[in-house]
Design a protein around this motif. Structure first.
Motif, PDB file in Angstrom:
ATOM      1  N   ILE A  69      12.163  40.492  28.411  1.00 22.98           N
ATOM      2  CA  ILE A  69      10.614  40.685  28.479  1.00 22.98           C
ATOM      3  C   ILE A  69      10.250  39.232  28.803  1.00 22.98           C
ATOM      4  CG2 ILE A  69       8.656  41.226  27.149  1.00 22.98           C
ATOM      5  CD1 ILE A  69      10.354  43.229  25.788  1.00 22.98           C
ATOM      6  N   THR A  73       4.366  38.533  28.211  1.00 23.54           N
ATOM      7  CA  THR A  73       4.243  40.146  28.602  1.00 23.54           C
ATOM      8  C   THR A  73       4.460  41.179  27.447  1.00 23.54           C
ATOM      9  OG1 THR A  73       5.107  39.461  30.960  1.00 23.54           O
ATOM     10  CG2 THR A  73       5.219  41.629  30.487  1.00 23.54           C
ATOM     11  N   VAL A  75       3.653  43.777  24.203  1.00 19.31           N
ATOM     12  CA  VAL A  75       3.008  43.516  22.744  1.00 19.31           C
ATOM     13  C   VAL A  75       4.298  42.296  22.443  1.00 19.31           C
ATOM     14  CG1 VAL A  75       2.621  44.363  20.653  1.00 19.31           C
ATOM     15  CG2 VAL A  75       2.043  45.730  22.680  1.00 19.31           C
ATOM     16  N   ARG A  96      -1.528  46.157  26.926  1.00 19.16           N
ATOM     17  CA  ARG A  96      -0.249  45.374  27.197  1.00 19.16           C
ATOM     18  C   ARG A  96       0.867  45.755  26.958  1.00 19.16           C
ATOM     19  NH1 ARG A  96      -1.558  41.595  22.025  1.00 19.16           N
ATOM     20  NH2 ARG A  96      -1.674  43.768  21.351  1.00 19.16           N
ATOM     21  N   TYR A  97       0.856  47.094  26.455  1.00 22.79           N
ATOM     22  CA  TYR A  97       2.043  47.983  25.831  1.00 22.79           C
ATOM     23  C   TYR A  97       3.054  48.309  27.187  1.00 22.79           C
ATOM     24  CZ  TYR A  97       4.729  51.722  23.674  1.00 22.79           C
ATOM     25  OH  TYR A  97       6.124  52.485  23.386  1.00 22.79           O
ATOM     26  N   GLU A 107       3.324  50.426  16.885  1.00 24.82           N
ATOM     27  CA  GLU A 107       4.282  49.472  16.840  1.00 24.82           C
ATOM     28  C   GLU A 107       3.911  48.122  16.166  1.00 24.82           C
ATOM     29  OE1 GLU A 107       4.986  48.102  20.974  1.00 24.82           O
ATOM     30  OE2 GLU A 107       6.804  47.213  20.320  1.00 24.82           O
ATOM     31  N   ASP A 125       9.121  50.334  16.422  1.00 24.48           N
ATOM     32  CA  ASP A 125       8.479  51.292  16.949  1.00 24.48           C
ATOM     33  C   ASP A 125       8.330  52.593  16.067  1.00 24.48           C
ATOM     34  OD1 ASP A 125       8.491  49.642  19.252  1.00 24.48           O
ATOM     35  OD2 ASP A 125       8.876  51.448  20.522  1.00 24.48           O
TER      36      ASP A 125
HETATM   37  N1  SME Z   1       6.701  47.945  23.412  1.00 24.03           N
HETATM   38  C1  SME Z   1       7.123  46.752  23.520  1.00 24.03           C
HETATM   39  C2  SME Z   1       8.610  46.623  24.319  1.00 24.03           C
HETATM   40  C3  SME Z   1       9.725  46.859  23.506  1.00 24.03           C
HETATM   41  S1  SME Z   1      10.135  48.458  23.236  1.00 24.03           S
HETATM   42  O1  SME Z   1       9.234  48.768  22.130  1.00 24.03           O
HETATM   43  C4  SME Z   1      11.826  48.540  22.339  1.00 24.03           C
HETATM   44  C5  SME Z   1       6.179  45.761  24.208  1.00 24.03           C
HETATM   45  O2  SME Z   1       5.059  46.386  24.465  1.00 24.03           O
HETATM   46  O3  SME Z   1       6.394  44.659  24.185  1.00 24.03           O
END
Ligand code: SME
Length: 151
Positions: A69, A73, A75, A96-97, A107, A125
């Motif tokens: 990630i 970018t 959460v 953002r999720y 989360e 989560d």
């Molecule tokens: N939901 C996260 C991405 C990772 S997964 O939850 C494992 C986010 O919005 O950055």
């Protein structure tokens, strides 16, 4: 959530971290979090490398496609960028999720810092809405502090 569960898990993790110097210690901590808390339905640790987060140890019923990630970018990326814990009570309302699992409703993302620099984060989560409280934040920030010595 009964308060002693946090203390219990904190003691377990402390013990793990002092007794073991194995490379699996991060996985062991993830496993304690996943197994000890019913509402922690997916637990993972992301590690910062350059401008990205990379998924390290995790535990849950499904793998996530978000194994890398960009910082900034999602959460996860937001928490890595600001160094502040992100708590999302309703993921469907947070633009953002980044969706990983259809069952996720809330989360929490807690940065792991060394000398105030984010080196990783704990991402959890839950299938329950608004599953995370101030108690989870305080507890997980303590865990993140303990982990920073082992990354
Ligand atoms: N939901 C996260 C991405 C990772 S997964 O939850 C494992 C986010 O919005 O950055």
């Amino acid at each position: 959530m009964i308060f002693f569960q946090y203390e219990d898990a904190e003691q377990k993790i402390k013990k793990l971290l002092v007794s073991k110097k194995s490379p699996n210690v991060l996985q062991d901590v993830v496993d304690v979090l996943y197994e000890d808390f019913d509402t922690y339905n997916w637990v993972g640790i992301y590690l910062v490398k350059g401008e990205h987060l990379f998924l390290g140890p995790w535990n849950g019923t499904q793998a996530t496609e978000h194994t890398e990630i960009p910082i900034g970018t999602g959460v996860c990326g937001a928490a890595a960028k600001t160094g502040r814990t992100e708590l999302v009570d309703d993921v469907s309302k947070d633009k953002r999720y980044l969706s990983c699992f259809l069952s996720t409703r809330s989360e929490i993302v807690v940065p792991i810092k060394k000398k105030n620099i984010v080196i990783g984060e704990i991402d959890i989560d839950s299938d329950a809405p608004a599953a995370f409280t101030i108690n989870d934040t305080v507890f997980l920030e303590k865990v993140a502090d303990m982990l920073s010595q082992h990354i």
